[in-house]
Scaffold this active site. Structure first.
Site, PDB file in Angstrom:
ATOM      1  N   LYS A   1       0.766  -1.117  -0.541  1.00 22.46           N
ATOM      2  CA  LYS A   1       0.007  -0.186   0.091  1.00 22.46           C
ATOM      3  C   LYS A   1       0.904   1.275   0.069  1.00 22.46           C
ATOM      4  O   LYS A   1       0.606   1.974  -1.003  1.00 22.46           O
ATOM      5  CB  LYS A   1      -0.933  -0.188   1.365  1.00 22.46           C
ATOM      6  CG  LYS A   1      -1.983   0.426   1.118  1.00 22.46           C
ATOM      7  CD  LYS A   1      -3.010   0.876   2.085  1.00 22.46           C
ATOM      8  CE  LYS A   1      -3.603  -0.293   2.470  1.00 22.46           C
ATOM      9  NZ  LYS A   1      -4.498  -0.945   3.736  1.00 22.46           N
TER      10      LYS A   1
ATOM     11  N   LYS B   1      23.604 -11.731 -31.257  1.00 28.62           N
ATOM     12  CA  LYS B   1      24.010 -10.241 -31.644  1.00 28.62           C
ATOM     13  C   LYS B   1      22.338 -10.026 -32.007  1.00 28.62           C
ATOM     14  O   LYS B   1      21.511  -9.402 -32.114  1.00 28.62           O
ATOM     15  CB  LYS B   1      24.501  -9.688 -33.284  1.00 28.62           C
ATOM     16  CG  LYS B   1      24.296  -8.966 -34.040  1.00 28.62           C
ATOM     17  CD  LYS B   1      25.136  -8.737 -35.286  1.00 28.62           C
ATOM     18  CE  LYS B   1      25.111  -7.773 -36.138  1.00 28.62           C
ATOM     19  NZ  LYS B   1      26.446  -7.851 -37.602  1.00 28.62           N
TER      20      LYS B   1
ATOM     21  N   GLY C   1      27.557  -5.765 -28.776  1.00 34.23           N
ATOM     22  CA  GLY C   1      28.158  -4.927 -30.566  1.00 34.23           C
ATOM     23  C   GLY C   1      29.146  -5.098 -30.108  1.00 34.23           C
ATOM     24  O   GLY C   1      30.699  -4.975 -31.463  1.00 34.23           O
TER      25      GLY C   1
END
Lengths: 406, 406
Positions: B93, B142, B355
């Protein structure tokens, strides 16, 4: 071979910050689907076309600081029809990528149809209770922690004697031993049967379903087998997919009430997280909540009124796959607020009160009666003040809390 | 009968706004445990004392706008030793109650001991790989979506030929049929065995564990039975407790890698949500992640450096119940960044690149080699430039991406 909109999950985001929104949208569409595009050969592109994300809309808002809404389509073929897969795809890595908030999702019909939706919904819950003509009334235990079964039973009886339609456990009530939960269910459901035999009045008791997530299905089945009439689930702490699996299980044939606990960690920021109407409206209904609690626009635990109404709209709008579900706008609700609640949410709502029932000077039974009378007043077009002339309980409640102007 | 600190889960919050922090702290301590206090009789108070929350600290910051850190103790007797129970109690809550962020949790030893923690951790993963003296290197596919098993296999071979220690699936790779996942596991693990036979080099393949949350345990067991060497889990979309249950299952005896997908919906706001070091450091380790990915302080997906280091500290600090786990600071990592990464995170880290491996001008194998050589350079006290004289792969990588100054 152009892809049609039915082949995509559409995700709309709100972006803030000094970025090139067109480039960002393009990077998202490619980066979160096929990874790269311009480096692919024509042949590879042809093969990958069905997996490639697509920018559907970019709408920059003329504001300072800059912001924009962008809509990206993710091919459904990249996902499985469940919330973890959808959320990982559309807001997994992306959730960590700067000022970005997930505002909305639109699923194609073929995907929506694979979500269970509510089993009971508004109509089913009303049928179980035999109450069709007015908002329902729910009472929350004032306190559960530390009470013995005898004490809980006493509190339960006080609440149902006042005419409530549902009673729910406190969401912070964690019971270690499922056998104790079974004892509690048996006792409360016995009281429900007694009340029904005496007066014809039916009540649903929402028992808090807790435990290891891997055991929730078995526990739910056991509780239902022992007579539980309703289940309460803290959806976010346990994970969205378990609601989906409970709702679609044919053996768990009682209504499920979704509690929004922990959801405030996700929706209130303007810049991050997931918008409340999506999270507590659309997603709860897809996953199968029959009733969803969320912050009312009135209480101490507030939410912008627009969002609160939008949640109700998502839960109750007609759609061809899922029945309509009950909104339960909660917190800060007392009898004098019922006219406003009725004006804002109409008839298909559950009036939910804790302090507004238990804090009544004459106790919880009178507190519940005051609410029932307030509901009778608004649904028959009378003012609370007028109705209070024939309801001492409502009169006392108005003396204590007043009436909120509509 | 004074309660000791060992009886409480301590939750620290950051509050913003113009409120009375002392009153607020008191209201939380009572409201989220026993509900009321002053209205109780002496006898009731005595009985409820063991369930009553307690304000442990209030520390107002001299700032504009006003803010404060408050620490509340919640009796462990109110909870069960699992994350849904703890999070519902301390931030259920409350998460919806204005500008409040959960900054930290401290569990007493008795509670921590009931969480599984990592089964393998740093030492266990190193033992499986037979690599003790340097940071590990992980490569991410990739692209996974849309590739056939043959294509994935080709990509896999290129990556492991370069000397990586681990390869992980893309986290957005959702495979509908578990039989297809089994085929993938068999193929990749066959490549791992071939490599080991040829060169002695061992590799772990982290396969993405997806599906209905109710089936994840069975699927994980099946995958392990079919030879899977490591599992990848999107913890937040599936729910924190399923990580706990997978980690504690004796039949799932391979390392578990936790992906932070969707966690960005929770941690970045200053005012709402859950702090990253708690969420991705402490909680991941309690629940049993052997390796946890999270945003590095270097890449496009950034996180304040202080938080990134704190996550690593939580994962690796000594504690008497749980073994130390691997931090995997990810995003924006290329070979020229290894000296900085090594300076900031030391030896007990997994260097993770997507990458930075696949984008190498001579391909993924050369990309992996460039990283391995960069790691060899830093662990033997040489500069990358010096080492590049004997590594054409590293030389090319430096030409493309440069070297980040430490």
């Amino acid at each position: 071979m152009a892809a049609a909109v039915e082949d995509y999950v559409l995700a709309t985001y709100l972006l803030h910050g000094n970025v090139n929104y067109h480039k960002k949208a393009h990077d998202i569409a490619i980066g979160l689907t096929v990874g790269t595009w311009t480096e692919l050969t024509k042949e590879q592109q042809q093969k990958m076309m069905q997996h490639k994300g697509k920018v559907f809309d970019i709408h920059e808002i003329d504001s300072e600081p800059r912001k924009a809404f962008i809509t990206i389509g993710y091919p459904i073929t990249n996902m499985t029809p469940d919330l973890p897969s959808i959320l990982t795809t559309v807001f997994g890595k992306l959730s960590m990528d700067g000022q970005i908030k997930l505002m909305d999702l639109e699923l194609p019909d073929s995907f929506i149809a694979q979500f269970p939706g509510p089993r009971f919904g508004i109509k089913g819950v009303r049928n179980l209770l035999g109450v069709n003509e007015r908002p329902l009334l729910m009472s929350i235990f004032k306190q559960c922690i530390g009470l013995s079964l005898v004490e809980l039973d006493e509190e339960y009886q006080k609440q149902i004697a006042g005419g409530v339609d549902l009673v729910k456990d406190d969401e912070i009530f964690f019971t270690r031993d499922p056998n104790d939960v079974v004892q509690r269910i048996k006792q409360m459901e016995k009281r429900n049967r007694e009340l029904q035999e005496q007066s014809g009045k039916k009540v649903l008791y929402a028992v808090n379903l807790t435990g290891p997530v891997t055991e929730l299905t078995e526990r739910a089945k056991r509780y239902v087998g022992e007579g539980a009439s309703c289940l309460l689930l803290n959806v976010f702490p346990y994970g969205l997919d378990i609601l989906h699996r409970l709702a679609q299980d044919p053996d768990i044939n009682v209504p499920i009430m979704a509690h929004p606990s922990f959801s405030g960690a996700l929706y209130p920021s303007a810049e991050f997280g997931v918008a409340a109407p999506l999270l507590l409206g659309k997603i709860m209904r897809w996953a199968g909540a029959d009733m969803t609690l969320y912050p009312s626009p009135y209480g101490s635990v507030t939410m912008p009124k627009e969002d609160s109404l939008k949640i109700a709209s998502h839960l109750r709008s007609a759609n061809k796959y899922h029945v309509r579900a009950f909104p339960v706008p909660s917190a800060g609700v007392y009898p004098g607020l019922v006219p406003l609640l009725y004006r804002d949410f109409g008839n298909e709502v559950i009036v939910n009160a804790g302090g507004g029932i238990h804090g009544h000077p004459q106790g919880a039974t009178a507190g519940a009666k005051a609410f029932i009378h307030a509901i009778e007043a608004v649904t028959t077009g009378r003012s609370l003040e007028e109705y209070a002339l024939q309801s001492p309980e409502l009169y006392t409640a108005i003396q204590k809390w007043g009436v909120k102007a509509t």
